[in-house]
Design a protein around this motif. Structure first.
Motif, PDB file in Angstrom:
ATOM      1  N   PRO A   2       0.833  -1.211   0.000  1.00 55.86           N
ATOM      2  CA  PRO A   2       0.000   0.000   0.000  1.00 55.86           C
ATOM      3  C   PRO A   2       0.868   1.262   0.000  1.00 55.86           C
ATOM      4  O   PRO A   2       1.981   1.259   0.501  1.00 55.86           O
ATOM      5  CB  PRO A   2      -0.811  -0.109   1.293  1.00 55.86           C
ATOM      6  CG  PRO A   2      -0.129  -1.106   2.128  1.00 55.86           C
ATOM      7  CD  PRO A   2       0.712  -1.969   1.229  1.00 55.86           C
ATOM      8  N   LEU A   3       0.332   2.301  -0.582  1.00 56.63           N
ATOM      9  CA  LEU A   3       1.039   3.581  -0.598  1.00 56.63           C
ATOM     10  C   LEU A   3       1.126   4.155   0.805  1.00 56.63           C
ATOM     11  O   LEU A   3       0.200   4.022   1.606  1.00 56.63           O
ATOM     12  CB  LEU A   3       0.308   4.577  -1.489  1.00 56.63           C
ATOM     13  CG  LEU A   3       0.321   4.292  -2.981  1.00 56.63           C
ATOM     14  CD1 LEU A   3      -0.527   5.323  -3.704  1.00 56.63           C
ATOM     15  CD2 LEU A   3       1.736   4.300  -3.520  1.00 56.63           C
ATOM     16  N   GLN A   4       2.241   4.791   1.087  1.00 58.52           N
ATOM     17  CA  GLN A   4       2.363   5.478   2.365  1.00 58.52           C
ATOM     18  C   GLN A   4       1.453   6.697   2.337  1.00 58.52           C
ATOM     19  O   GLN A   4       1.279   7.337   1.304  1.00 58.52           O
ATOM     20  CB  GLN A   4       3.811   5.908   2.600  1.00 58.52           C
ATOM     21  CG  GLN A   4       4.736   4.723   2.793  1.00 58.52           C
ATOM     22  CD  GLN A   4       6.128   5.154   3.133  1.00 58.52           C
ATOM     23  OE1 GLN A   4       6.337   6.044   3.959  1.00 58.52           O
ATOM     24  NE2 GLN A   4       7.105   4.520   2.506  1.00 58.52           N
ATOM     25  N   ILE A  26       3.958   2.437   6.532  1.00 61.62           N
ATOM     26  CA  ILE A  26       5.414   2.414   6.396  1.00 61.62           C
ATOM     27  C   ILE A  26       5.828   0.937   6.316  1.00 61.62           C
ATOM     28  O   ILE A  26       5.429   0.138   7.164  1.00 61.62           O
ATOM     29  CB  ILE A  26       6.079   3.135   7.583  1.00 61.62           C
ATOM     30  CG1 ILE A  26       5.599   4.592   7.629  1.00 61.62           C
ATOM     31  CG2 ILE A  26       7.593   3.052   7.479  1.00 61.62           C
ATOM     32  CD1 ILE A  26       6.062   5.360   8.833  1.00 61.62           C
ATOM     33  N   PRO A  27       6.612   0.569   5.308  1.00 57.08           N
ATOM     34  CA  PRO A  27       6.859  -0.843   5.032  1.00 57.08           C
ATOM     35  C   PRO A  27       7.545  -1.652   6.134  1.00 57.08           C
ATOM     36  O   PRO A  27       7.178  -2.796   6.373  1.00 57.08           O
ATOM     37  CB  PRO A  27       7.741  -0.824   3.782  1.00 57.08           C
ATOM     38  CG  PRO A  27       7.665   0.535   3.227  1.00 57.08           C
ATOM     39  CD  PRO A  27       7.213   1.439   4.318  1.00 57.08           C
ATOM     40  N   THR A  28       8.548  -1.078   6.802  1.00 60.06           N
ATOM     41  CA  THR A  28       9.293  -1.860   7.795  1.00 60.06           C
ATOM     42  C   THR A  28       9.459  -1.065   9.086  1.00 60.06           C
ATOM     43  O   THR A  28       9.305   0.168   9.095  1.00 60.06           O
ATOM     44  CB  THR A  28      10.703  -2.224   7.279  1.00 60.06           C
ATOM     45  OG1 THR A  28      11.474  -1.012   7.165  1.00 60.06           O
ATOM     46  CG2 THR A  28      10.650  -2.955   5.941  1.00 60.06           C
ATOM     47  N   ALA A  29       9.831  -1.757  10.133  1.00 58.13           N
ATOM     48  CA  ALA A  29      10.089  -1.095  11.417  1.00 58.13           C
ATOM     49  C   ALA A  29      11.266  -0.127  11.293  1.00 58.13           C
ATOM     50  O   ALA A  29      11.254   0.951  11.888  1.00 58.13           O
ATOM     51  CB  ALA A  29      10.365  -2.129  12.500  1.00 58.13           C
ATOM     52  N   GLU A  33      11.193   3.852  12.026  1.00 58.34           N
ATOM     53  CA  GLU A  33      12.127   4.534  12.926  1.00 58.34           C
ATOM     54  C   GLU A  33      12.777   5.724  12.218  1.00 58.34           C
ATOM     55  O   GLU A  33      12.880   6.818  12.784  1.00 58.34           O
ATOM     56  CB  GLU A  33      13.207   3.562  13.399  1.00 58.34           C
ATOM     57  CG  GLU A  33      14.192   4.180  14.371  1.00 58.34           C
ATOM     58  CD  GLU A  33      15.252   3.195  14.826  1.00 58.34           C
ATOM     59  OE1 GLU A  33      16.281   3.667  15.324  1.00 58.34           O
ATOM     60  OE2 GLU A  33      15.065   1.975  14.688  1.00 58.34           O
ATOM     61  N   ALA A  34      13.184   5.516  10.976  1.00 62.06           N
ATOM     62  CA  ALA A  34      13.794   6.609  10.207  1.00 62.06           C
ATOM     63  C   ALA A  34      12.787   7.728   9.981  1.00 62.06           C
ATOM     64  O   ALA A  34      13.132   8.917  10.079  1.00 62.06           O
ATOM     65  CB  ALA A  34      14.321   6.082   8.875  1.00 62.06           C
ATOM     66  N   ALA A  35      11.541   7.374   9.674  1.00 62.09           N
ATOM     67  CA  ALA A  35      10.502   8.385   9.471  1.00 62.09           C
ATOM     68  C   ALA A  35      10.257   9.177  10.742  1.00 62.09           C
ATOM     69  O   ALA A  35      10.107  10.402  10.712  1.00 62.09           O
ATOM     70  CB  ALA A  35       9.209   7.733   8.987  1.00 62.09           C
TER      71      ALA A  35
END
Length: 76
Positions: A2-4, A26-29, A33-35
């Motif tokens: 899915p689109l963010q 957001i695809p991954t943990a 965290e970076a976001a």
């Protein structure tokens, strides 16, 4: 995948306003965290600009560059 989606909301809170940022899908943990670090840096920069008329001396995307770079290198 899915689109963010990023949603901003501004609400009156007493004599100030409250800015909320919701970043979804957001695809991954690690990406989350970076976001989170990125949005915190952008928020700090915006707050400083609104309070002083000047932006922070360092660009928001450079504030956590070491952490971001380490995460990116871990993926290789």
């Amino acid at each position: 995948m899915p689109l963010q989606e990023i949603t901003f909301s501004i609400k009156e809170y007493k004599e100030i306003v409250k800015l909320s940022i919701v970043h979804e899908n957001i695809p991954t943990a690690e990406d989350a965290e970076a976001a989170a670090l990125g949005w915190a840096a952008v928020g700090s920069n915006l707050k400083t600009l609104l309070e002083t008329g000047n932006v922070l001396p360092q660009a928001p995307w450079d504030m956590h560059a070491q952490i971001r770079d380490a995460q990116m290198n871990a993926r290789d």
